[in-house]
Design an enzyme around this catalytic site. Structure first.
Site, mmCIF file in Angstrom:
data_model
loop_
_atom_site.group_PDB
_atom_site.id
_atom_site.type_symbol
_atom_site.label_atom_id
_atom_site.label_comp_id
_atom_site.label_asym_id
_atom_site.label_seq_id
_atom_site.Cartn_x
_atom_site.Cartn_y
_atom_site.Cartn_z
ATOM 1 C CB SER A 130 -0.919 0.018 1.226
ATOM 2 O OG SER A 130 -1.691 1.203 1.240
ATOM 3 C CE LYS A 185 -2.926 -2.657 -0.116
ATOM 4 N NZ LYS A 185 -3.864 -2.579 -1.189
ATOM 5 C CG HIS A 188 -4.721 -0.746 4.148
ATOM 6 N ND1 HIS A 188 -5.008 -0.334 2.862
ATOM 7 C CD2 HIS A 188 -3.866 0.183 4.642
ATOM 8 C CE1 HIS A 188 -4.365 0.791 2.597
ATOM 9 N NE2 HIS A 188 -3.661 1.122 3.661
ATOM 10 C CG ASN A 189 -7.260 -1.832 0.015
ATOM 11 O OD1 ASN A 189 -6.246 -1.514 0.619
ATOM 12 N ND2 ASN A 189 -7.234 -2.152 -1.258
ATOM 13 C CD GLU A 192 -7.428 3.202 0.303
ATOM 14 O OE1 GLU A 192 -7.816 3.343 -0.881
ATOM 15 O OE2 GLU A 192 -6.418 2.542 0.619
#
Length: 490
Positions: A130, A185, A188-189, A192
């Site tokens: 990222s 990940k 995480h997204n 986000e």
């Protein structure tokens, strides 16, 4: 001639090129390959000119230039392309060689690929990367998982090129087996998505509620970025608000209000449903993008569906009231952000249980502390929370975050109430507050829901005056009999 390459990288789009140059800067010799080989030659003649980067025009040539164990990293589109390259690579690799997927692959695909490659004697790493173009070039957040035996052979490269935080600590560490790296990940997204939606809602209230200009909103974001909200996304939002088009007007005002998405936020929400974990804010953020895509319908609906005017005229007219209201918007953004991260960590905790991953929650916060899109000062506090109590069941119960929510709550509630009264959509602010109120409620109306389920479907219920795990069925109408449903899911 002895092989010189430390690692090969397949895929010369922006991320691939920048990651190669980053690796080169840190003393690693990279073999570059792309299915369209003209891109290799162009890259070597331009961006990589004067570097130690080696070009290859075939898989066979690429592998022949690598030191053993050979490390091959793919930065290609998720899905079939990854599987296709794995099949192309296998005939040229030897036992102990390592295939690395640095794209945004679904973690379940990575689980499958790890098992498949290991069955061929190979090691496989699925790693989240990222930070976008800038991160890839100067230091991304890297979240590797897969075959544990591969970690010692990729650790130096990954930690060398990753972002560094206080004390030169790399924003990269081993996450866990199978698809653990890509799972982290994915979350995480999802976070986000939530962060971006929250900032968008704050922007909307500032613009359409208070009537602030783009320059004034730039100044608000600049001030927020000096405090608790200090983060990459607030920073770039500040810069976006000040950016002028060719005619001198704010460019942001000319951008069509339909948001795109690549699917990782959706994956997070789907997985949360499978897990039974309520990541309500991320779900709202995904759906908000879907609503934004209904542009033509919204334009028609705006002419026919009536509601209150959003302008907060009396507040905007008073400098003192306006200042206080902007502070309340910041409180709503900050408190909602805490809820979003708490939900993300709830999801990862459940995933750890269900998939058998021993996730280091403080370590994950550290990996996100620099390099990645959600990097922020705030993540340092999350690391402290899990360092203080690795078994913390929910971030909302940490003393620091509990105190921050307490300080922010009055302003948060004012913004959600005002937005509802004035017809300003604030789905993420609202759902965050609703979740907070649900989570702090010792009693919820699910007792009525359970009675309804038992009434129409004999699904049974538990009683407050009996031990948990003991189920009952009532013949509510006198006609239903005593037979209950054979399955029950808590």
């Amino acid at each position: 001639m002895q092989p010189q390459g430390d690692i090969a990288l397949i895929g010369l789009a922006v991320m691939g090129q920048n990651l190669i140059l980053n690796m080169n800067d840190h003393g690693f010799t990279v073999v570059a390959y792309n299915r369209t080989t003209e891109k290799v030659d162009h890259f070597l003649a331009n961006e990589a000119k004067g570097t130690k980067v080696i070009g290859a025009h075939s898989i066979e040539e690429m592998v022949s230039k690598l030191k053993s164990p050979r490390r091959v990293m793919m930065l290609v589109k998720a899905g079939k392309a990854v599987d296709d390259f794995i099949e192309l690579l296998i005939p040229h690799l030897a036992p102990g060689d390592i295939i690395i997927d640095g794209g945004n692959s679904l973690f379940e695909d990575t689980n499958r690929r790890v098992k498949y490659c290991e069955s061929k004697g190979l090691l496989y790493v699925g790693t989240g990367v990222s930070g976008g173009e800038e991160g890839a070039r100067h230091g991304p957040s890297i979240m590797p998982g897969g075959s544990p035996a591969a970690w010692p052979f990729v650790k130096e490269i990954f930690q060398g090129v990753s972002a560094k935080v206080e004390g030169n600590v790399p924003c990269c560490d081993w996450v866990g087996e199978g698809g653990a790296g890509h799972y982290v990940k994915m979350v995480h997204n999802g976070i986000e998505y939530g962060d971006m939606q929250l900032i968008g809602e704050a922007y909307n209230i500032l613009k359409n509620g208070l009537g602030l200009s783009a320059q004034e909103i730039h100044e608000v974001f600049a001030e927020w970025n000096k405090g608790e909200l200090d983060s990459y996304l607030i920073e770039i939002s500040r810069d976006i608000m000040a950016f002028k088009d060719a005619d001198g007007s704010p460019l942001v005002d000319k951008i069509l209000d339909t948001a795109g998405q690549k699917g990782t936020g959706k994956w997070t929400v789907i997985n949360s449903l499978d897990m039974g974990i309520p990541i309500t804010l991320m779900a709202e953020a995904v759906y908000a993008r879907c609503v934004s895509a209904l542009k033509d319908e919204r334009v028609k609906a705006a002419r026919k569906l009536k509601g209150p005017r959003p302008a907060l005229t009396s507040i905007a007219a008073s400098p003192e009231k306006k200042k206080a209201f902007i502070a309340d918007i910041m409180s709503a953004l900050y408190a909602s952000k805490i809820v979003s991260y708490a939900q993300g960590y709830m999801l990862m905790r459940e995933a750890g249980k269900q998939y058998g991953w021993n996730l280091n929650y403080g370590g994950i916060a550290l990996m996100w502390r620099g390099g990645c899109i959600i990097r922020s000062r705030f993540l340092g506090k999350i690391k402290e929370a899990y360092d203080n109590n690795p078994k913390l069941s929910n971030l909302l119960l940490d003393d620091y975050f509990r105190g921050e929510i307490k300080k922010s709550q009055k302003g948060w509630r004012n913004i959600v109430a005002t937005a509802a009264k004035r017809g300003i959509p604030a789905p993420a602010f609202s759902t965050a507050l609703s979740f907070y109120d649900q989570y702090r409620s010792a009693v919820l109306p699910a007792n009525l829901l359970q009675a309804q389920r038992d009434y129409f479907g004999a699904h049974t219920y538990e009683r407050v005056d009996k031990p948990r795990g003991e189920f009952f069925h009532t013949n509510w109408t006198g006609r239903g009999g005593t037979t209950s449903s054979s399955t029950y899911t808590v």
